[in-house]
Design an enzyme around this catalytic site. Structure first.
Site, short mmCIF file in Angstrom:
data_model
loop_
_atom_site.label_atom_id
_atom_site.label_comp_id
_atom_site.label_asym_id
_atom_site.label_seq_id
_atom_site.Cartn_x
_atom_site.Cartn_y
_atom_site.Cartn_z
N LYS A 42 0.54 -1.19 0.01
CA LYS A 42 0.22 -0.23 -0.36
C LYS A 42 1.21 1.38 -0.26
CE LYS A 42 -3.21 -2.58 3.13
NZ LYS A 42 -3.57 -2.69 4.67
N GLY A 43 2.16 0.76 0.47
CA GLY A 43 2.71 2.41 0.93
C GLY A 43 3.32 2.78 -0.30
N GLU A 97 7.55 2.68 -6.14
CA GLU A 97 8.12 2.05 -5.13
C GLU A 97 8.33 3.18 -4.12
OE1 GLU A 97 7.83 -0.23 -2.56
OE2 GLU A 97 8.95 -1.77 -2.80
N ASP A 98 7.68 3.12 -2.56
CA ASP A 98 8.11 3.79 -1.41
C ASP A 98 9.15 4.03 -1.23
OD1 ASP A 98 7.48 1.46 0.01
OD2 ASP A 98 6.08 2.15 1.41
N ASP A 101 14.52 -0.89 1.14
CA ASP A 101 15.04 -0.98 2.35
C ASP A 101 16.52 -2.58 2.14
OD1 ASP A 101 16.07 -1.50 4.95
OD2 ASP A 101 14.15 -1.75 5.80
N LYS A 129 17.19 3.35 1.48
CA LYS A 129 17.88 3.04 2.76
C LYS A 129 19.24 2.51 2.64
CE LYS A 129 14.98 2.06 6.68
NZ LYS A 129 14.25 1.38 6.77
N PHE A 150 13.41 3.19 11.48
CA PHE A 150 12.26 2.95 10.87
C PHE A 150 11.61 4.73 10.65
CE2 PHE A 150 8.39 1.92 10.70
CZ PHE A 150 7.92 0.40 9.74
N VAL A 151 11.16 4.71 9.52
CA VAL A 151 10.26 5.79 9.07
C VAL A 151 9.25 5.65 8.25
CG1 VAL A 151 12.80 7.27 8.46
CG2 VAL A 151 11.19 5.70 6.72
N ASP A 157 3.93 3.09 6.98
CA ASP A 157 2.87 3.27 8.22
C ASP A 157 3.32 2.22 9.60
OD1 ASP A 157 3.35 -0.12 6.81
OD2 ASP A 157 1.99 -0.96 8.22
P1 5GP Z 1 12.58 -4.61 1.29
O1 5GP Z 1 11.76 -5.95 0.45
O2 5GP Z 1 13.02 -3.87 0.45
O3 5GP Z 1 12.68 -4.66 2.26
O4 5GP Z 1 11.36 -3.60 2.08
C1 5GP Z 1 10.37 -3.37 1.14
C2 5GP Z 1 8.80 -2.55 2.06
O5 5GP Z 1 9.65 -2.83 3.40
C3 5GP Z 1 8.83 -1.36 1.88
O6 5GP Z 1 7.60 -1.36 0.69
C4 5GP Z 1 7.96 -0.38 3.09
O7 5GP Z 1 6.40 -1.04 3.04
C5 5GP Z 1 8.83 -1.93 3.80
N1 5GP Z 1 9.92 -0.48 4.90
C6 5GP Z 1 11.19 -0.49 4.89
N2 5GP Z 1 11.50 0.04 4.91
C7 5GP Z 1 10.37 0.83 6.21
C8 5GP Z 1 10.43 1.60 6.70
O8 5GP Z 1 11.61 2.25 7.39
N3 5GP Z 1 9.73 2.19 7.23
C9 5GP Z 1 8.17 1.36 7.11
N4 5GP Z 1 7.10 2.19 7.32
N5 5GP Z 1 8.38 0.88 6.78
C10 5GP Z 1 9.71 -0.18 5.49
#
Ligand code: 5GP
Length: 181
Positions: A42-43, A97-98, A101, A129, A150-151, A157
């Site tokens: 949803k981000g 993407e939002d 990470d 990040k 964590f943002v 969210d």
């Molecule tokens: P990844 O698969 O790259 O680890 O993470 C992607 C998803 O994890 C993002 O689309 C997001 O929903 C969530 N996420 C990663 N880091 C953060 C953060 O700092 N804050 C929040 N609220 N969600 C995060």
């Protein structure tokens, strides 16, 4: 809600200016194409919504829901909660993407869309990040780099709250520890 935020990392104005900048670049790049913009729910919803309004070209939109997070932790496993309605074969894809990470979500999506024979795939993320990276993945366009914190806000969210903030911020520690419940 504001008093649950410890500090604002990226203001509403900075985000809106960035959307205009990226929207302009993408419009020039995809002038002669009819890209499929894919919102990773949803981000990425607020970012996708603002970004496409700054793109002065024809484009198609679709939505995909994948999950790898529960609370503040990545589970390491990516699951499709809702697939696209559109066929991606032969299409130019813009994955919106939002935040990247660990990179697991995008790694999974890029592999999936390659398998489904997309013509081209471009990753546009509002936040990056790099400290959290696990998978070898790099966005083509990054709005802002954020520290290893964590943002929340602007789509991001904490237990489904704060997505409607117009800025990106960091929560007060007592919110995470549940003292405010
Ligand atoms: P990844 O698969 O790259 O680890 O993470 C992607 C998803 O994890 C993002 O689309 C997001 O929903 C969530 N996420 C990663 N880091 C953060 C953060 O700092 N804050 C929040 N609220 N969600 C995060």
């Amino acid at each position: 809600m504001h008093n649950e935020i410890e500090r604002i990392l990226i203001s509403e104005e900075e985000i809106q200016n960035k959307c205009s900048e990226i929207g302009g670049e993408l419009s020039r790049e995809y002038e002669n194409s009819f890209p499929l913009a894919i919102c990773v729910l949803k981000g990425a919803m607020p970012f996708m919504s603002d970004l496409v309004k700054r793109m002065d070209i024809h484009l198609e939109m679709d939505f995909m829901d994948v999950s790898s997070y529960a609370g503040m932790r990545s589970t390491g496993e990516v699951k499709i909660e809702k697939d696209l309605d559109t066929q991606v074969e032969g299409r130019d894809l813009l994955i919106i993407e939002d935040i990247i990470d660990s990179g697991r979500t995008l790694n999974y999506l890029v592999d999936l869309f390659k398998y489904r024979k997309a013509n081209s795939i471009k990753i546009v993320t509002l936040l990056d990040k790099p400290a959290g990276r696990y998978a070898q993945i790099k966005a083509d366009t990054v709005g802002f780099e954020v520290p290893d914190e964590f943002v929340v806000g602007y789509g991001l969210d904490y237990n489904e709250k704060y997505r409607n903030l117009p800025y990106i911020g960091v929560l007060k520690p007592e919110i995470y520890s549940g003292k405010n419940d």
